[in-house]
Design a protein around this motif. Structure first.
Motif, PDB file in Angstrom:
ATOM      1  N   ASN A 104      16.641 -14.445 -21.998  1.00 11.33           N
ATOM      2  CA  ASN A 104      15.703 -15.469 -22.441  1.00 11.33           C
ATOM      3  C   ASN A 104      14.387 -14.664 -21.096  1.00 11.33           C
ATOM      4  N   GLY A 105      15.085 -14.254 -20.096  1.00  9.88           N
ATOM      5  CA  GLY A 105      13.681 -14.293 -18.950  1.00  9.88           C
ATOM      6  C   GLY A 105      13.155 -12.649 -19.614  1.00  9.88           C
ATOM      7  N   ALA A 106      13.155 -11.880 -20.115  1.00  9.24           N
ATOM      8  CA  ALA A 106      12.821 -10.418 -20.390  1.00  9.24           C
ATOM      9  C   ALA A 106      12.100 -11.059 -21.769  1.00  9.24           C
ATOM     10  N   VAL A 107      12.651 -12.024 -22.722  1.00 11.68           N
ATOM     11  CA  VAL A 107      11.674 -11.734 -23.806  1.00 11.68           C
ATOM     12  C   VAL A 107      10.663 -13.324 -23.718  1.00 11.68           C
ATOM     13  N   LEU A 108      10.897 -14.711 -23.098  1.00 10.57           N
ATOM     14  CA  LEU A 108       9.678 -15.324 -22.846  1.00 10.57           C
ATOM     15  C   LEU A 108       9.146 -14.944 -21.471  1.00 10.57           C
ATOM     16  N   GLY A 109       9.690 -15.242 -19.892  1.00 12.24           N
ATOM     17  CA  GLY A 109       9.314 -14.684 -19.517  1.00 12.24           C
ATOM     18  C   GLY A 109       8.712 -13.557 -19.565  1.00 12.24           C
ATOM     19  N   TYR A 262       6.096  -4.277 -22.864  1.00 15.07           N
ATOM     20  CA  TYR A 262       7.641  -3.877 -23.195  1.00 15.07           C
ATOM     21  C   TYR A 262       8.140  -2.983 -23.011  1.00 15.07           C
ATOM     22  N   LEU A 263       7.661  -1.942 -22.509  1.00 14.04           N
ATOM     23  CA  LEU A 263       8.320  -0.700 -21.455  1.00 14.04           C
ATOM     24  C   LEU A 263       9.286  -1.524 -20.508  1.00 14.04           C
ATOM     25  N   LEU A 264       8.818  -2.469 -20.020  1.00 13.96           N
ATOM     26  CA  LEU A 264       9.943  -2.601 -19.054  1.00 13.96           C
ATOM     27  C   LEU A 264      11.763  -2.479 -19.107  1.00 13.96           C
TER      28      LEU A 264
END
Length: 320
Positions: A104-109, A262-264
């Motif tokens: 969720n952190g990758a998507v929302l944060g 988004y590369l992260l």
């Protein structure tokens, strides 16, 4: 003109390098997190760079016979952005993940930041909405969800993560504000001064946590591996990373810059494979392809604008 066209790609190359450094940094943070308290780690990370940054800034100004000055309003802005970055983004992410999960952190944060940035940019008239943007941003966000959804704690929304998810979305809002605010400054002042002021403000905001939690015994217990992670995060991921990031930001603007975030997940997955011996799943491969396709769409408009500018310049030169 080929040289001019090549130079137009430098900011894009810069962002790719930044997210390689930051992808490796996620692996470094995981390794260092086994020993370090997160707030102490980030406080030392920011504080350790201050002498280096200010010495470099001094000689930068001296070699160019410049006066080190900044408008008071801009000084407040850069200090505010430094605190926003250190406390509102870094510390908030750590706190939010206690109530949510890393997917969720990758998507929302992180993943929502370009979405919020384009909304702000549209309101401010800084970007024109095109079909490529309308297709690229949702495609990139969906691809990130695919990347993170394959793990045991995949992306999901529910009452058990609601508090953390709200905080993560707030972090994306703060990230968008950071990009837009910094974009205003990087075209007006040299980067060394901005980075030095930003990191100093961030370090001071985290100083109380370092003083309360890090005594001599605590620091003595940190292994050489733990110190190496701090050095990497401080010098390469933060000092070098933010310098290249903000230079590229000044060339591309906040919206185009945010899309590179988004590369992260891709660089983090590759770094995890090499440094943490994590596996790369099929959904990560498909998601990575989707991210790259989406970024091509989002950046295509700028590439076409640059090409038109170069063609017009060549046409003008021929007439002359």
């Amino acid at each position: 003109m080929n040289a001019e066209r090549l130079r137009s790609f430098y900011p894009h190359i810069g962002f790719v390098l930044v997210y390689i450094l930051w992808g490796i940094n996620l692996a470094s943070l995981k390794i260092g997190g086994r020993e370090w308290d997160s707030l102490v780690f980030n406080g030392l990370r920011f504080a350790s760079m201050i002498p280096i940054l200010w010495v470099y800034t001094y000689f930068y100004y001296r070699s160019r016979s410049l006066r080190m000055q900044i408008d008071p309003k801009d000084l407040l802005l850069i200090c505010g952005l430094g605190i926003l970055n250190a406390v509102g983004m870094e510390a908030l992410l750590q706190y939010a993940l206690q109530f949510s999960n890393s997917a969720n952190g990758a998507v929302l944060g992180r993943g929502f930041m370009p979405v919020i940035t384009v909304i702000f940019a549209l309101i401010a008239g800084q970007v024109r909405l095109t079909w490529r943007i309308l297709l690229g941003i949702p495609l990139a966000l969906a691809s990130v969800i695919i990347i993170v959804s394959g793990g045991p704690d995949g992306f999901h929304l529910g009452g058990d993560t609601f508090k953390g998810d709200i905080l993560l979305v707030m972090r994306s809002v703060m990230g968008a504000i950071y990009l837009i605010g910094m974009n205003r400054l990087v075209v007006r002042y040299p980067l060394p001064l901005l980075i030095s002021l930003e990191m100093t403000a961030g370090a001071l905001s985290l100083l109380p946590f370092v003083l309360m939690r890090a005594d001599g015994a605590y620091l003595a217990a940190i292994s050489s591996t733990g110190w190496i992670t701090l050095i990497y995060t401080s010098l390469l991921a933060t000092a070098l990373g933010f310098s290249i990031h903000n230079w590229s930001l000044s060339k591309l603007g906040p919206f185009k810059s945010s899309a590179y975030g988004y590369l992260l997940p891709i660089t983090a997955a590759v770094a995890g494979y090499f440094f943490l011996h994590e596996s790369i799943s099929l959904n990560q491969v498909f998601g990575g392809v989707g991210v790259l396709a989406a970024m091509y769409l989002v950046q295509r408009d700028r590439a076409q604008a640059i090409r038109r500018k170069i063609e017009m310049s060549e046409h003008t030169s021929e007439k002359a």
